[in-house]
Design a protein around this motif. Structure first.
Motif, PDB file in Angstrom:
ATOM      1  N   MET A   1       0.842  -1.184   0.000  1.00 47.56           N
ATOM      2  CA  MET A   1       0.000   0.000   0.000  1.00 47.56           C
ATOM      3  C   MET A   1       0.884   1.244   0.000  1.00 47.56           C
ATOM      4  N   ASN A   2       0.510   2.208  -0.786  1.00 48.00           N
ATOM      5  CA  ASN A   2       1.210   3.483  -0.840  1.00 48.00           C
ATOM      6  C   ASN A   2       0.902   4.245   0.451  1.00 48.00           C
ATOM      7  N   LEU A   3       1.909   4.634   1.202  1.00 44.29           N
ATOM      8  CA  LEU A   3       1.710   5.303   2.481  1.00 44.29           C
ATOM      9  C   LEU A   3       1.770   6.818   2.385  1.00 44.29           C
ATOM     10  N   ARG A   4       1.500   7.346   1.220  1.00 45.37           N
ATOM     11  CA  ARG A   4       1.441   8.798   1.027  1.00 45.37           C
ATOM     12  C   ARG A   4       0.011   9.206   0.726  1.00 45.37           C
ATOM     13  N   GLN A   5      -0.355  10.365   1.269  1.00 46.83           N
ATOM     14  CA  GLN A   5      -1.667  10.934   0.964  1.00 46.83           C
ATOM     15  C   GLN A   5      -1.713  11.295  -0.520  1.00 46.83           C
ATOM     16  N   LYS A   6      -2.872  11.118  -1.120  1.00 49.44           N
ATOM     17  CA  LYS A   6      -3.063  11.548  -2.509  1.00 49.44           C
ATOM     18  C   LYS A   6      -3.941  12.792  -2.498  1.00 49.44           C
TER      19      LYS A   6
ATOM     20  N   TYR B   1      -3.945   7.884 -11.690  1.00 49.74           N
ATOM     21  CA  TYR B   1      -3.353   8.517 -10.504  1.00 49.74           C
ATOM     22  C   TYR B   1      -3.864   7.861  -9.226  1.00 49.74           C
ATOM     23  N   SER B   2      -5.129   7.509  -9.213  1.00 46.89           N
ATOM     24  CA  SER B   2      -5.722   6.955  -7.998  1.00 46.89           C
ATOM     25  C   SER B   2      -5.933   5.451  -8.057  1.00 46.89           C
ATOM     26  N   SER B   3      -6.171   4.895  -9.242  1.00 46.68           N
ATOM     27  CA  SER B   3      -6.490   3.472  -9.336  1.00 46.68           C
ATOM     28  C   SER B   3      -6.168   2.954 -10.734  1.00 46.68           C
TER      29      SER B   3
ATOM     30  N   HIS C   1      -8.642   6.013  -0.253  1.00 47.33           N
ATOM     31  CA  HIS C   1      -7.225   5.749   0.028  1.00 47.33           C
ATOM     32  C   HIS C   1      -6.752   6.573   1.225  1.00 47.33           C
ATOM     33  N   ASN C   2      -7.084   7.850   1.233  1.00 44.71           N
ATOM     34  CA  ASN C   2      -6.653   8.725   2.324  1.00 44.71           C
ATOM     35  C   ASN C   2      -7.282   8.321   3.653  1.00 44.71           C
TER      36      ASN C   2
ATOM     37  N   LEU D   1      -5.501   5.208   4.868  1.00 45.49           N
ATOM     38  CA  LEU D   1      -4.181   5.578   5.357  1.00 45.49           C
ATOM     39  C   LEU D   1      -4.274   6.221   6.736  1.00 45.49           C
TER      40      LEU D   1
END
Length: 82
Positions: A1-6, A25-27, A66-67, A70
């Protein structure tokens, strides 16, 4: 999982300008699905237009989800919490 906020703003700009390509960008899976649907419905005018609108909605929803995931993972309060 990407651990950065989008960024929701970045997602909105990319999907508005590039439609289903901006969803990458998101999916990545969402981008592929919408591109395939747009190609399959290219014979009509309404199909690609609906895919473009769906891309904007899908991109925003996916970034928000996602956010939120996270924030839960890192035990941070999300934007919706007061």
């Amino acid at each position: 999982m990407n651990l950065r906020q989008k960024s929701r703003a970045t997602s909105a700009i990319l999907t508005f300008l590039f439609g289903p390509l901006g969803v990458f960008y998101s999916s990545a899976a969402g981008g592929i699905v919408l591109i395939l649907i747009a190609i399959a419905s290219a014979g009509t005018v309404i199909g690609p237009i609906l895919c473009w609108i769906a891309a904007i909605i899908w991109g925003d929803h996916t970034v928000r989800r996602h956010n939120e995931s996270l924030d839960r993972l890192l035990n941070r309060p999300s934007d919706g919490d007061t």
